[in-house]
Design an enzyme around this catalytic site. Structure first.
Site, PDB file in Angstrom:
ATOM      1  N   SER A 119      45.277 -14.170 -37.090  1.00  0.00           N
ATOM      2  CA  SER A 119      44.425 -14.071 -36.681  1.00  0.00           C
ATOM      3  C   SER A 119      43.350 -15.678 -36.991  1.00  0.00           C
ATOM      4  O   SER A 119      42.740 -16.178 -36.419  1.00  0.00           O
ATOM      5  CB  SER A 119      42.819 -13.218 -36.347  1.00  0.00           C
ATOM      6  OG  SER A 119      43.771 -11.866 -36.337  1.00  0.00           O
TER       7      SER A 119
ATOM      8  N   GLN B 196      35.509  -5.423 -46.304  1.00  0.00           N
ATOM      9  CA  GLN B 196      35.863  -6.432 -46.678  1.00  0.00           C
ATOM     10  C   GLN B 196      35.502  -7.271 -46.898  1.00  0.00           C
ATOM     11  O   GLN B 196      36.685  -8.473 -47.241  1.00  0.00           O
ATOM     12  CB  GLN B 196      36.843  -5.579 -46.270  1.00  0.00           C
ATOM     13  CG  GLN B 196      37.556  -6.915 -44.736  1.00  0.00           C
ATOM     14  CD  GLN B 196      38.886  -6.203 -44.207  1.00  0.00           C
ATOM     15  OE1 GLN B 196      39.375  -4.754 -43.681  1.00  0.00           O
ATOM     16  NE2 GLN B 196      40.371  -6.497 -44.326  1.00  0.00           N
TER      17      GLN B 196
ATOM     18  N   MET C 278      42.164  -5.659 -36.881  1.00  0.00           N
ATOM     19  CA  MET C 278      40.692  -6.082 -37.233  1.00  0.00           C
ATOM     20  C   MET C 278      40.399  -6.572 -35.932  1.00  0.00           C
ATOM     21  O   MET C 278      40.147  -7.996 -35.093  1.00  0.00           O
ATOM     22  CB  MET C 278      40.154  -6.885 -38.092  1.00  0.00           C
ATOM     23  CG  MET C 278      40.482  -6.224 -39.235  1.00  0.00           C
ATOM     24  SD  MET C 278      39.165  -6.502 -40.545  1.00  0.00           S
ATOM     25  CE  MET C 278      39.750  -8.440 -40.956  1.00  0.00           C
ATOM     26  N   GLY C 279      41.734  -5.999 -34.438  1.00  0.00           N
ATOM     27  CA  GLY C 279      41.569  -6.620 -33.335  1.00  0.00           C
ATOM     28  C   GLY C 279      42.169  -8.532 -33.700  1.00  0.00           C
ATOM     29  O   GLY C 279      42.500  -8.820 -34.510  1.00  0.00           O
TER      30      GLY C 279
ATOM     31  N   HIS D  89      50.658  -8.645 -34.796  1.00  0.00           N
ATOM     32  CA  HIS D  89      50.490  -7.226 -34.551  1.00  0.00           C
ATOM     33  C   HIS D  89      51.022  -6.073 -33.865  1.00  0.00           C
ATOM     34  O   HIS D  89      51.251  -4.898 -33.730  1.00  0.00           O
ATOM     35  CB  HIS D  89      48.522  -7.210 -33.868  1.00  0.00           C
ATOM     36  CG  HIS D  89      47.800  -7.643 -34.915  1.00  0.00           C
ATOM     37  ND1 HIS D  89      47.352  -8.370 -35.060  1.00  0.00           N
ATOM     38  CD2 HIS D  89      47.220  -7.195 -36.277  1.00  0.00           C
ATOM     39  CE1 HIS D  89      46.443  -9.615 -35.632  1.00  0.00           C
ATOM     40  NE2 HIS D  89      46.261  -7.933 -36.233  1.00  0.00           N
TER      41      HIS D  89
ATOM     42  N   HIS E 281      48.027 -10.393 -32.398  1.00  0.00           N
ATOM     43  CA  HIS E 281      48.818 -11.934 -32.255  1.00  0.00           C
ATOM     44  C   HIS E 281      50.662 -11.234 -32.507  1.00  0.00           C
ATOM     45  O   HIS E 281      50.556  -9.590 -32.662  1.00  0.00           O
ATOM     46  CB  HIS E 281      48.763 -12.296 -33.432  1.00  0.00           C
ATOM     47  CG  HIS E 281      48.072 -12.753 -34.708  1.00  0.00           C
ATOM     48  ND1 HIS E 281      49.509 -11.699 -35.284  1.00  0.00           N
ATOM     49  CD2 HIS E 281      47.508 -12.434 -35.425  1.00  0.00           C
ATOM     50  CE1 HIS E 281      48.890 -11.141 -36.193  1.00  0.00           C
ATOM     51  NE2 HIS E 281      47.697 -11.495 -36.555  1.00  0.00           N
TER      52      HIS E 281
HETATM   53  O1  PAF Z   1      45.162  -5.503 -41.940  1.00  0.00           O
HETATM   54  C1  PAF Z   1      43.694  -5.804 -41.267  1.00  0.00           C
HETATM   55  O2  PAF Z   1      43.614  -5.630 -40.296  1.00  0.00           O
HETATM   56  C2  PAF Z   1      42.886  -5.561 -42.547  1.00  0.00           C
HETATM   57  O3  PAF Z   1      42.774  -5.550 -43.408  1.00  0.00           O
HETATM   58  C3  PAF Z   1      43.097  -3.422 -42.265  1.00  0.00           C
HETATM   59  C4  PAF Z   1      43.619  -2.888 -42.738  1.00  0.00           C
HETATM   60  C5  PAF Z   1      43.098  -3.009 -40.657  1.00  0.00           C
HETATM   61  C6  PAF Z   1      41.654  -3.145 -43.016  1.00  0.00           C
HETATM   62  O4  PAF Z   1      40.295  -3.416 -41.721  1.00  0.00           O
END
Ligand code: PAF
Length: 277
Positions: free
Chosen positions: A185, A58, A27-28, A34, A31
């Site tokens: 995040s 979500q 979701m950008g 990721h 950090h």
């Molecule tokens: O973990 C996340 O960042 C989100 O839940 C995902 C898996 C990208 C789905 O939107």
């Protein structure tokens, strides 16, 4: 890249060259956690796709969808520096052309209503739906997720198995700051004094995991002890639970593959963490 058709064209091109593809959905607001996912993806596939998409379905109606930190330019630069081959950053309309209420949903009932799902109704349906869609768009060989979101990882594994999606799901260990706080995040929301308190979450989970390793098996007592420690540190726990690692069912004494999970509020910020035994 923002359009599904463009992304598909790119992946088709790689497939024609017999290249394997790994995929990191995010979701950008990237950090270190990721970046570890991207590194794992690099090891698994010859080409890497990362997605940047803050998925509206979500988030609950009173949650932080609008406030969720967005940093598209900086994220693209970081992904480029890690030699990610393609960044897919679709609009909400591209992913949900029928609108978020009218869209087909994917539900994983056995795992979606417990733990975080009990406190965030609909959250895991939103996650499973968007991940199913992203996997259909990218059609990777491998998809990489963080183990910090342990329940999410299990929901995705179940969804992939139930729908027979031809993808291998990999879970990457949680990356922590030097004081133990898991990268997230949402850490950006913490005030300096909350940030100083936040490692207490990991310390409490570590103490519970140590007690389990030492042979303590009164799970309810340990959970109460964990809640107490977190409350004393100024947090408001949604839950502190010891569960079976494979299916998140409550364990029996003697079960060995356990996971200790917690979700807490620190001010207006919700933090989650877990330790696997
Ligand atoms: O973990 C996340 O960042 C989100 O839940 C995902 C898996 C990208 C789905 O939107």
């Amino acid at each position: 890249m923002q359009r599904i058709a463009e992304l598909r064209q790119q992946v088709r091109c790689w497939r024609a060259q017999q290249l394997t593809v790994s995929f990191v959905p995010t979701m950008g607001n990237l950090h270190e956690g990721h970046l570890a996912l991207v590194k794992a993806a690099r090891e698994q596939g010859e080409r890497v796709v990362a997605s940047l998409f803050v998925n509206p379905t979500q988030f609950g109606p009173d949650e932080d969808y609008a406030a969720y930190p967005r940093s598209l330019q900086a994220d693209c630069a970081r992904l480029e520096a890690l030699a990610v081959d393609t960044v897919f950053a679709p609009s909400a309309l591209e992913i949900y052309p029928a609108g978020i209420d009218g869209h087909t949903r994917v539900d994983v009932p056995a795992l979606s209503g417990i733990l975080c799902g009990a406190f965030r109704p609909g959250h895991f349906t939103g996650v499973a739906t968007v991940v199913a869609k992203l996997l259909n768009i990218v059609q990777p060989d491998v998809a990489v997720f963080g183990r910090k979101d342990y329940q999410q990882l299990l929901v995705i594994r179940a969804m992939v198995a139930d729908l027979a999606l031809p993808v291998q799901v990999i879970g990457v260990p949680t990356v922590r700051e030097p004081d133990g706080l898991a990268y997230s995040s949402r850490n950006a929301y913490l005030t300096p004094s909350q940030r100083a308190l936040a490692p207490e979450l990991y310390r409490t989970l570590t103490a519970l995991a140590d007690a389990l390793r030492a042979g303590e098996s009164n799970f309810a007592l340990l959970e109460t002890r964990g809640r107490g420690a977190l409350e004393q540190a100024g947090m408001r726990p949604d839950y502190v639970e010891i569960r079976r690692g494979a299916d998140l069912i409550e364990p029996h004494p003697g079960d060995t593959e356990l996971v200790v999970l917690a979700a807490v509020w620190l001010g207006n910020t919700r933090l989650i963490d877990n330790i696997e035994l």
